[in-house]
Motif scaffolding. Structure first.
Motif, short mmCIF file in Angstrom:
data_model
loop_
_atom_site.label_atom_id
_atom_site.label_comp_id
_atom_site.label_asym_id
_atom_site.label_seq_id
_atom_site.Cartn_x
_atom_site.Cartn_y
_atom_site.Cartn_z
N VAL A 3 0.85 -1.19 0.00
CA VAL A 3 0.00 0.00 0.00
C VAL A 3 0.89 1.24 0.00
N LYS A 4 0.58 2.22 -0.84
CA LYS A 4 1.36 3.46 -0.88
C LYS A 4 0.59 4.54 -0.12
N PHE A 5 1.11 4.92 1.03
CA PHE A 5 0.47 5.93 1.86
C PHE A 5 0.95 7.33 1.47
N ALA A 6 0.22 8.33 1.92
CA ALA A 6 0.61 9.71 1.68
C ALA A 6 1.94 10.00 2.35
N ASP A 7 2.73 10.87 1.74
CA ASP A 7 4.05 11.21 2.28
C ASP A 7 3.97 11.70 3.71
N ARG A 8 2.88 12.43 4.05
CA ARG A 8 2.78 13.03 5.38
C ARG A 8 2.82 11.97 6.49
N MET A 9 2.39 10.75 6.18
CA MET A 9 2.33 9.73 7.21
C MET A 9 3.72 9.26 7.65
N SER A 10 4.71 9.52 6.84
CA SER A 10 6.07 9.10 7.21
C SER A 10 6.67 10.01 8.27
N THR A 11 6.06 11.18 8.50
CA THR A 11 6.61 12.14 9.47
C THR A 11 5.86 12.12 10.80
#
Length: 396
Positions: A3-11
């Motif tokens: 699943v490719k999550f939004a970039d914001r979730m990595s922070t």
């Protein structure tokens, strides 16, 4: 397929406090971890009567969809209370009722913060704000806290940087430190904010929980000619389960926040707004707050005196005049994270301080909550922590 999550979730990571609270579900653990009001003080019978009255007298209306801004009588009540208790003029039209004050932070992030925008926060800072603003990929600038408020030189230097969107502050009995801005610091902060594009956001969930000392001017907004955003909540003075907070702001900011809230949840629970309004009009809220102040004051005193009796002399602790928290600083070589594991073995929990620092510092700090324990458990819990600290520091 991954699943490719939004970039914001990595922070953004799980709330450290929420994870600790899972550990403290074990009832044998004495917990000073959560920032929880004391449930024994919830006005259950009064709220029951208010709920019956609302359903009998405004049943269909209280169960229907409502306006995004919130129930007008409740907004008028909040505005009148600001004038009576805090000496500032607030129009009911400036108030937006939110689903807890945490939603205020989410809406402010949506309206103001683009990826890479700078946000000034206190050091240590409120973990809920750090988590919320991180969702919008803010770049944090931290300003250290002194005994009477922010380091003004650090604040001015932060404000002088480019693209600083917001300064978020908890000026009364700050979470996590328990510190309160002095009169002089409030005026100085307002002076530094004037004429700048940076928005000042003042979160004041604990301001009415003062049980010692002289009352300070409650909000920096009182020093500002205009501008500034004020956040409030019923969670600490009524009950947190209603999830009722509010934003005070005007003009285009208000309009943008309403649009953001419409996209988020349409409006905050109609029934809860009617219920809390009925409760505050059928009862004297100040009488209830006085009960909270009396109880928390005793619990704070017991915790402070127990710390003086059982903690090692090299451990430093704040002694706030209100709110819900004490802030503990261990010797520099000590890790509160490591000590947490030892404390849990002895059936006591607290919140290590490092998550309140976005710069990775604060390793030797921790937060203690005194509002959600009775006096007997406070004494026993502090005694266990004191014994553990003596052994832990000796081994360091």
């Amino acid at each position: 397929m991954p699943v490719k999550f939004a970039d914001r979730m990595s922070t953004v990571h799980r709330s450290f406090i929420r994870e600790i609270l899972k550990v403290t579900e074990d009832t044998s653990i004495i917990s000073f971890a959560g920032g929880l009001p004391n449930p024994e003080l919830f006005p259950v019978s009064e709220l029951e009567a208010a709920a019956v009255a609302v359903l009998q007298e405004a049943g269909p209306q209280s169960l229907q969809y409502s306006t995004t801004e919130g129930y007008l009588p409740l907004r008028k009540y909040i505005a009148a209370r600001y004038k009576e208790k805090k000496g500032i003029e607030v129009d009911a039209d400036e108030i937006i009722i939110t689903t807890g004050s945490q939603q205020c932070l989410d809406l402010l992030g949506k309206v103001f913060i683009d990826a890479g925008d700078k946000v000034i926060i206190e050091r240590p800072g409120y973990l809920g704000a750090i988590q919320s603003f991180s969702m919008f990929q803010a770049e944090f600038i931290t300003v250290g806290l002194e005994d009477d408020g922010p380091d003004l030189k650090e604040l001015e230097a932060a404000l002088d940087q480019d693209n600083v969107k917001m300064f978020y502050a908890v000026t009364n009995f700050q979470n996590p430190s328990g510190l309160t801005y002095s009169d002089a610091k409030r005026a100085a902060v307002a002076k530094l904010m004037k004429g700048r594009d940076t928005i000042f956001v003042e979160d004041d969930p604990y301001g009415e929980l003062r049980f010692k000392g002289e009352s300070h001017p409650p909000v920096v907004r009182g020093y500002l000619d205009e501008g500034g955003i004020l956040l409030g909540s019923f969670s600490k003075v009524a009950a947190p389960g209603f999830r009722l907070g509010w934003i005070v702001c005007g003009g285009e900011t208000r309009d943008k926040l309403i649009i953001a809230k419409q996209a988020s949840d349409l409006h905050t629970s109609t029934f809860n707004q009617h219920l809390v309004y009925r409760y505050v009009t059928d009862n004297v809220l100040d009488d209830h707050i006085e009960k909270i102040r009396a109880r928390y004051g005793k619990q704070r005193d017991v915790m402070v005196e127990s710390i003086k009796k059982y903690f090692p002399a090299e451990v430093k602790v704040t002694e706030p005049e209100g709110g819900m928290f004490l802030w503990v600083t261990l010797p520099e070589s000590s890790s509160a994270m490591d000590f947490f594991d030892e404390a849990i073995k002895n059936k006591v929990a607290f919140v290590p301080g490092r998550p309140f620092y976005v710069d990775g510092s604060g390793e030797n700090t921790l937060r203690l909550n005194f509002s959600n324990s009775d006096e007997e458990r406070i004494v026993e819990g502090i005694k266990r922590l004191g014994t553990g600290l003596k052994n832990f520091i000796a081994k360091a």
